[in-house]
Design a protein around this motif. Sequence first.
Motif, PDB file in Angstrom:
ATOM      1  N   ASP A   1       0.823  -1.218   0.000  1.00 45.11           N
ATOM      2  CA  ASP A   1       0.000   0.000   0.000  1.00 45.11           C
ATOM      3  C   ASP A   1       0.858   1.270   0.000  1.00 45.11           C
ATOM      4  O   ASP A   1       0.575   2.223   0.729  1.00 45.11           O
ATOM      5  N   GLY A   2       1.939   1.266  -0.779  1.00 47.52           N
ATOM      6  CA  GLY A   2       2.773   2.446  -0.927  1.00 47.52           C
ATOM      7  C   GLY A   2       3.813   2.657   0.164  1.00 47.52           C
ATOM      8  O   GLY A   2       4.570   3.618   0.115  1.00 47.52           O
ATOM      9  N   THR A   3       3.848   1.794   1.148  1.00 44.09           N
ATOM     10  CA  THR A   3       4.829   1.909   2.232  1.00 44.09           C
ATOM     11  C   THR A   3       5.868   0.814   2.079  1.00 44.09           C
ATOM     12  O   THR A   3       5.519  -0.344   1.866  1.00 44.09           O
ATOM     13  N   GLU A   4       7.142   1.188   2.212  1.00 45.05           N
ATOM     14  CA  GLU A   4       8.221   0.206   2.082  1.00 45.05           C
ATOM     15  C   GLU A   4       8.556  -0.369   3.461  1.00 45.05           C
ATOM     16  O   GLU A   4       8.635   0.351   4.453  1.00 45.05           O
ATOM     17  N   TYR A   5       8.726  -1.681   3.493  1.00 42.10           N
ATOM     18  CA  TYR A   5       8.987  -2.407   4.733  1.00 42.10           C
ATOM     19  C   TYR A   5      10.192  -3.326   4.571  1.00 42.10           C
ATOM     20  O   TYR A   5      10.455  -3.824   3.481  1.00 42.10           O
ATOM     21  N   TYR A   6      10.868  -3.588   5.696  1.00 35.72           N
ATOM     22  CA  TYR A   6      11.804  -4.700   5.770  1.00 35.72           C
ATOM     23  C   TYR A   6      10.962  -5.940   6.039  1.00 35.72           C
ATOM     24  O   TYR A   6      10.046  -5.905   6.864  1.00 35.72           O
ATOM     25  N   ASN A   7      11.283  -7.039   5.359  1.00 39.86           N
ATOM     26  CA  ASN A   7      10.530  -8.280   5.486  1.00 39.86           C
ATOM     27  C   ASN A   7      11.378  -9.300   6.250  1.00 39.86           C
ATOM     28  O   ASN A   7      12.525  -9.546   5.877  1.00 39.86           O
ATOM     29  N   TYR A   8      10.830  -9.871   7.312  1.00 43.85           N
ATOM     30  CA  TYR A   8      11.557 -10.832   8.152  1.00 43.85           C
ATOM     31  C   TYR A   8      10.807 -12.147   8.233  1.00 43.85           C
ATOM     32  O   TYR A   8       9.610 -12.175   8.518  1.00 43.85           O
ATOM     33  N   ARG A   9      11.530 -13.227   8.025  1.00 37.16           N
ATOM     34  CA  ARG A   9      11.002 -14.579   8.208  1.00 37.16           C
ATOM     35  C   ARG A   9      11.160 -14.904   9.696  1.00 37.16           C
ATOM     36  O   ARG A   9      12.259 -14.859  10.240  1.00 37.16           O
ATOM     37  N   VAL A  10      10.057 -15.230  10.366  1.00 33.33           N
ATOM     38  CA  VAL A  10      10.082 -15.517  11.801  1.00 33.33           C
ATOM     39  C   VAL A  10       9.959 -17.027  11.984  1.00 33.33           C
ATOM     40  O   VAL A  10       9.017 -17.646  11.500  1.00 33.33           O
ATOM     41  N   SER A  11      10.937 -17.602  12.669  1.00 27.97           N
ATOM     42  CA  SER A  11      10.964 -19.042  12.939  1.00 27.97           C
ATOM     43  C   SER A  11      11.349 -19.234  14.396  1.00 27.97           C
ATOM     44  O   SER A  11      11.716 -18.294  15.086  1.00 27.97           O
ATOM     45  N   TRP A  12      11.266 -20.479  14.834  1.00 29.83           N
ATOM     46  CA  TRP A  12      11.798 -20.794  16.159  1.00 29.83           C
ATOM     47  C   TRP A  12      12.533 -22.113  16.098  1.00 29.83           C
ATOM     48  O   TRP A  12      12.305 -22.938  15.227  1.00 29.83           O
ATOM     49  N   LEU A  13      13.461 -22.272  17.049  1.00 35.36           N
ATOM     50  CA  LEU A  13      14.275 -23.475  17.134  1.00 35.36           C
ATOM     51  C   LEU A  13      13.539 -24.492  17.998  1.00 35.36           C
ATOM     52  O   LEU A  13      13.306 -24.273  19.180  1.00 35.36           O
ATOM     53  N   VAL A  14      13.154 -25.615  17.377  1.00 32.23           N
ATOM     54  CA  VAL A  14      12.363 -26.645  18.058  1.00 32.23           C
ATOM     55  C   VAL A  14      13.289 -27.745  18.572  1.00 32.23           C
ATOM     56  O   VAL A  14      14.094 -28.294  17.816  1.00 32.23           O
ATOM     57  N   ASP A  15      13.180 -28.045  19.851  1.00 22.16           N
ATOM     58  CA  ASP A  15      13.968 -29.099  20.495  1.00 22.16           C
ATOM     59  C   ASP A  15      15.466 -28.943  20.266  1.00 22.16           C
ATOM     60  O   ASP A  15      16.206 -29.928  20.274  1.00 22.16           O
ATOM     61  N   GLY A  16      15.902 -27.724  20.018  1.00 22.87           N
ATOM     62  CA  GLY A  16      17.329 -27.474  19.796  1.00 22.87           C
ATOM     63  C   GLY A  16      17.881 -28.119  18.541  1.00 22.87           C
ATOM     64  O   GLY A  16      19.083 -28.184  18.356  1.00 22.87           O
ATOM     65  N   SER A  17      16.975 -28.601  17.643  1.00 21.72           N
ATOM     66  CA  SER A  17      17.481 -29.349  16.496  1.00 21.72           C
ATOM     67  C   SER A  17      17.137 -28.763  15.133  1.00 21.72           C
ATOM     68  O   SER A  17      17.885 -28.944  14.188  1.00 21.72           O
ATOM     69  N   HIS A  18      16.015 -28.077  14.997  1.00 23.24           N
ATOM     70  CA  HIS A  18      15.647 -27.568  13.676  1.00 23.24           C
ATOM     71  C   HIS A  18      14.773 -26.322  13.808  1.00 23.24           C
ATOM     72  O   HIS A  18      14.066 -26.140  14.797  1.00 23.24           O
ATOM     73  N   LEU A  19      14.852 -25.458  12.778  1.00 27.22           N
ATOM     74  CA  LEU A  19      14.018 -24.279  12.742  1.00 27.22           C
ATOM     75  C   LEU A  19      12.679 -24.616  12.122  1.00 27.22           C
ATOM     76  O   LEU A  19      12.596 -25.380  11.154  1.00 27.22           O
ATOM     77  N   SER A  20      11.631 -24.067  12.686  1.00 26.03           N
ATOM     78  CA  SER A  20      10.286 -24.247  12.160  1.00 26.03           C
ATOM     79  C   SER A  20       9.724 -22.854  11.840  1.00 26.03           C
ATOM     80  O   SER A  20       9.692 -21.975  12.702  1.00 26.03           O
ATOM     81  N   TYR A  21       9.282 -22.670  10.581  1.00 31.65           N
ATOM     82  CA  TYR A  21       8.739 -21.390  10.126  1.00 31.65           C
ATOM     83  C   TYR A  21       7.422 -21.082  10.820  1.00 31.65           C
ATOM     84  O   TYR A  21       6.551 -21.947  10.934  1.00 31.65           O
ATOM     85  N   LEU A  22       7.260 -19.822  11.270  1.00 29.99           N
ATOM     86  CA  LEU A  22       6.021 -19.384  11.905  1.00 29.99           C
ATOM     87  C   LEU A  22       5.228 -18.439  11.004  1.00 29.99           C
ATOM     88  O   LEU A  22       4.073 -18.674  10.707  1.00 29.99           O
ATOM     89  N   THR A  23       5.854 -17.348  10.577  1.00 29.86           N
ATOM     90  CA  THR A  23       5.190 -16.311   9.792  1.00 29.86           C
ATOM     91  C   THR A  23       6.230 -15.315   9.319  1.00 29.86           C
ATOM     92  O   THR A  23       7.418 -15.459   9.614  1.00 29.86           O
TER      93      THR A  23
END
Length: 122
Positions: free
Chosen positions: A83-105
């Motif tokens: 909508d005409g506004t410029e944003y930085y885009n960030y992939r938000v994940s978390w580290l599950v069981d200390g072994s792998h990243l899982s994408y959230l939003t």
Amino acid sequence: MNTHNRLLAAALAMALLLAGCRQPPAENPEEEPQPPQEETSAPSHTSITPEEGVLVLESLLGTEDEATGNLMSYGYEGTVTVDGTEYYNYRVSWLVDGSHLSYLTNYLVSLDGLTITESPSS
């Protein structure tokens, strides 16, 4: 910490971050005062870096999920315009069981750091 307190903390962190970026002009007591000059350039807008955008998200969402203990991860993916506004885009994940990243939003942080929103395409 509830959402209202996180937003308040994020706003405070952003204000402190932007205030820290401002530096007073160097003064030289030997120089004679100059008359004010007319501004001919466009007004400048304070902007943040992608790294500072991560700090904004960390202050809002935290570095660790309170319910699960999973560590949060914020990956910069470039800029987007919504909508005409410029944003930085960030992939938000978390580290599950200390072994792998899982994408959230994805979250968007405006270049001035004042608007934070979940990506509409998430």
